[in-house]
Design a protein around this motif. Structure first.
Motif, short mmCIF file in Angstrom:
data_model
loop_
_atom_site.label_atom_id
_atom_site.label_comp_id
_atom_site.label_asym_id
_atom_site.label_seq_id
_atom_site.Cartn_x
_atom_site.Cartn_y
_atom_site.Cartn_z
N GLU A 1 -10.50 95.84 77.13
CA GLU A 1 -10.92 95.82 78.78
C GLU A 1 -12.00 94.84 78.90
O GLU A 1 -12.16 94.47 80.04
N HIS B 1 1.97 99.36 83.78
CA HIS B 1 1.67 100.45 83.03
C HIS B 1 1.83 100.16 81.51
O HIS B 1 0.84 100.51 80.71
N GLN B 2 2.95 99.44 81.19
CA GLN B 2 3.09 99.02 79.74
C GLN B 2 2.10 98.14 79.24
O GLN B 2 1.57 98.25 78.32
N LEU C 1 -1.22 98.34 80.11
CA LEU C 1 -2.32 98.95 79.84
C LEU C 1 -2.11 100.30 78.78
O LEU C 1 -3.11 100.47 78.01
N HIS C 2 -0.78 100.77 78.49
CA HIS C 2 -0.76 101.89 77.82
C HIS C 2 0.53 101.94 76.86
O HIS C 2 0.34 102.93 75.91
N ASP C 3 1.14 100.97 76.62
CA ASP C 3 2.36 100.88 75.79
C ASP C 3 2.10 99.56 74.86
O ASP C 3 3.06 98.73 74.96
N HIS C 4 1.20 99.46 74.06
CA HIS C 4 1.32 97.94 73.42
C HIS C 4 2.15 98.27 72.21
O HIS C 4 2.56 97.38 71.98
N THR D 1 -4.49 92.38 83.05
CA THR D 1 -3.42 92.91 82.23
C THR D 1 -2.87 91.65 81.42
O THR D 1 -2.47 91.98 80.42
#
Length: 289
Positions: free
Chosen positions: A147, A266-267, A269-272, A192
């Motif tokens: 971030e 969403h991916q 940010l949260h599904d690396h 992102t």
């Protein structure tokens, strides 16, 4: 001079009752301006304009000024999702207030983030925030690595991270903190995109940013010769028309022999792990494995 005229004459994000009185505004005049909605009484004795950024007004209500990602966002930099107001406070600050909470937020959840660090530069009184230099230092020390890089990428893209600012920021960082500056890329098109770039590079992949593909235009990221990663953001990919243009581009890219991995907000940010698995799979396919 009425209260609103006096406020604008002061040229600051917020003014105090005594400032308005020194400009000739009576107590009744201040009350009338608040009643009309010309001014907001954010804190006892402190006023701001109704249209000013809500998180900056929140910082004033607590008893300080906007800091870290809140101050950065005031300059147009990327703001991490669901960020709380960040507030810088003087070490002698007292009578601090909590912010009102919505009913859906538990009462034991924080309403803001406080910063007490010494500042390098004077406050930006026009914006009601710390300076750009101090905001960026706070971002590096406060935010998770991805971030923080995304915020600094956006600063570089906006021309806010010039040589002087970068040197000032670097001067107070530890070697570990300063190493983060080596990863910045002002060409990144969104926060992102910056995050996905770092996920791929941390995995050892040479992800190139903002690559021009003949007959199609600029793509977000390219890995190897044939794998293209397009990263959707809320701002640029939310409408039906925007999504339709994205699909048209994807079809053209596939027709030209590229493999497109499209990553949603969403991916990114949260599904690396999922993003990396898809890109590695696309690379294997491009090599015929």
């Amino acid at each position: 001079m009425d209260a609103l005229q006096a406020f604008r004459a002061a040229g600051q994000f917020s003014v105090r009752t005594r400032d308005l009185r020194e400009l000739g505004v009576t107590t009744r005049g201040i009350a009338a301006a608040v009643h009309r909605g010309d001014l907001l009484r954010v804190r006892i004795g402190h006023y701001a304009l109704p249209g000013d950024p809500a998180h900056h007004r929140a910082a004033l209500r607590v008893g300080g000024v906007a800091a870290c990602v809140t101050a950065a966002a005031g300059h147009g930099m990327w703001l991490p999702p669901d960020a709380l107001p960040h507030v810088w406070l003087e070490c002698t600050a007292s009578r601090l207030r909590e912010l009102p909470t919505r009913r859906v937020i538990p009462h034991d959840e924080p309403t803001h983030v406080r910063h007490w660090s010494a500042l390098m530069e004077p406050l930006d009184l026009v914006r009601g925030s710390v300076s750009i230099v101090d905001a960026l230092v706070q971002v590096i020390r406060c935010q998770p690595r991805y971030e923080a890089i995304a915020v600094l990428d956006s600063a570089a893209r906006l021309g806010l991270l010039d040589a002087r600012t970068r040197a000032r920021v670097h001067a107070v960082l530890t070697p570990g903190e300063g190493a983060l500056l080596q990863h910045l890329d002002g060409a990144a098109g969104s926060g992102t995109e910056s995050i996905v770039r770092m996920v791929l590079r941390d995995a050892g992949l040479a992800a190139r940013t903002q690559v021009r593909v003949e007959g199609v235009g600029i793509v977000d990221l390219m890995v190897g010769a044939l794998v293209i990663v397009e990263v959707d953001s809320k701002q640029w990919h939310g409408s039906a028309d925007q999504q339709s243009r994205d699909y048209d581009r994807d079809l053209e890219l596939v027709a030209r022999g590229y493999i497109v991995v499209r990553v949603n907000y969403h991916q990114a940010l949260h599904d690396h792990p999922g993003v990396l698995r898809a890109v590695l799979g696309a690379l294997a396919t491009s090599r015929g494995e």
